[in-house]
Design an enzyme around this catalytic site. Sequence first.
Site, PDB file in Angstrom:
ATOM      1  N   GLU A 131       0.820  -1.208   0.000  1.00 21.83           N
ATOM      2  CA  GLU A 131       0.000   0.000   0.000  1.00 21.83           C
ATOM      3  C   GLU A 131       0.862   1.270   0.000  1.00 21.83           C
ATOM      4  OE1 GLU A 131      -3.472   1.926   2.892  1.00 21.83           O
ATOM      5  OE2 GLU A 131      -2.159   0.343   3.636  1.00 21.83           O
ATOM      6  N   HIS A 132       1.713   1.406   1.000  1.00 21.41           N
ATOM      7  CA  HIS A 132       2.611   2.561   1.108  1.00 21.41           C
ATOM      8  C   HIS A 132       4.042   2.109   0.854  1.00 21.41           C
ATOM      9  CE1 HIS A 132      -0.687   3.271   4.133  1.00 21.41           C
ATOM     10  NE2 HIS A 132      -0.766   4.399   3.462  1.00 21.41           N
TER      11      HIS A 132
END
Length: 424
Positions: free
Chosen positions: A318-319
């Site tokens: 995600e990040h």
Amino acid sequence: MVQYIKQGKSESELKDSHGKVEQTVANLIARIEKEGETAVRELSRQFDNWDPEQFRLSAEEIEKIVRSVPDQVKADICFAQEQIRHFAEQQRASIQDIEVETRPGVFLGHKNIPVNSVGCYIPGGRYPMVASSHMSILTAKVAGVKRVIGCTPPINGEIPAATVTAMHFAGADEIYILGGVQAMTAMAVGTENIEAVDMLVGPGNAFVAEAKRQLFGRVGIDLFAGPTEVLIIADDTADGEMVATDLLGQAEHGPTSPAALITTSKKLAEETVAEIERQLQTLPTADVAKVAWEEHGMIILVDDLEEAVVEADKLAYEHVQVLTENTDYFLNHMTNYGALFLGPETNVAYGDKVIGTNHTLPTKKAAKYTGGLWVGKFLKNCTYQRCTPEASAEIGRIAERLCELEGFMGHKAQASLRVKRYGK
């Protein structure tokens, strides 16, 4: 050569725990479908100890709540919303309707039509996710959605005033103090007092995420969401303190949140492990972050940046925070990620709370096929076509043959009728 210095739980172990959540959620959805508002109210009492006369806040209640919030908090919320609104408006401006004449007399086009109604879930629980109000409600409004409603749970039997303020400032048309599976299902299927929406968006715990997954189909969703993930890619120019801080900063989300480091430096890997142990002694949220790191933390040692890209794209986190000398290498070569944070001057917390990009992002390898929430998610790209009589006859003759080739004689009849009427 890739070396795993630390690994988290296996996929089979994670699947076992998910199975229990799946069945629980299915039972709750079925109950709400059958019993409507009665079931919603009983579940709200059971899970949140919350049983108000109305779940929806009136305009007077919202006004009173907003007045109770300190001016500095309101100013900070407004600052964050200005950044998110500005970036969303630029994204919306980049999405254009088109009409082209593809050949003489044949006109094809598309229109970007906003979804009519959206339900936004703003998580509460351990952390009141004020920022999710900006990311979902505000972004939907910038996209042009007519009706945007928001649900957020009570926290310890109290209305989360800052969250409600952010929801109101973001432009919510209806605000409900309601959480969990009961909120998601009520928005999706409707109750006696909540009109169903066309789309659900927003993050949440494992039960909320599973409810959204099971409700997908009868309503649209932004994306399938799991526990938040962070990956840091670092070389020997990074330092252990920053890497550890930024890993634990996301691990505190929950005990199942994966945090990973890919590095070309064994020295940095060792420093990071030691620094994590040191910071966990003083971090206020160490009770959560420690479990997440021990059970889901990962450190991968690679030979070079090229190998780092390969491993990072496999994870599809995600990040992804890049702490290397050449950050643009990853901007130019990585393909699977929710959001990139380039250089030590930025970090995931900026994206989560204030800088302007959206924090609702793909997890569980969904970054291999989708990006995160943005104005485009609230728009339906709908095509249309029209022809002059002459062009209709020309296209019709080819369509006749292609329809017959596939055995679709009813389709052929549609084309033949136009050839008959409009052909010379």
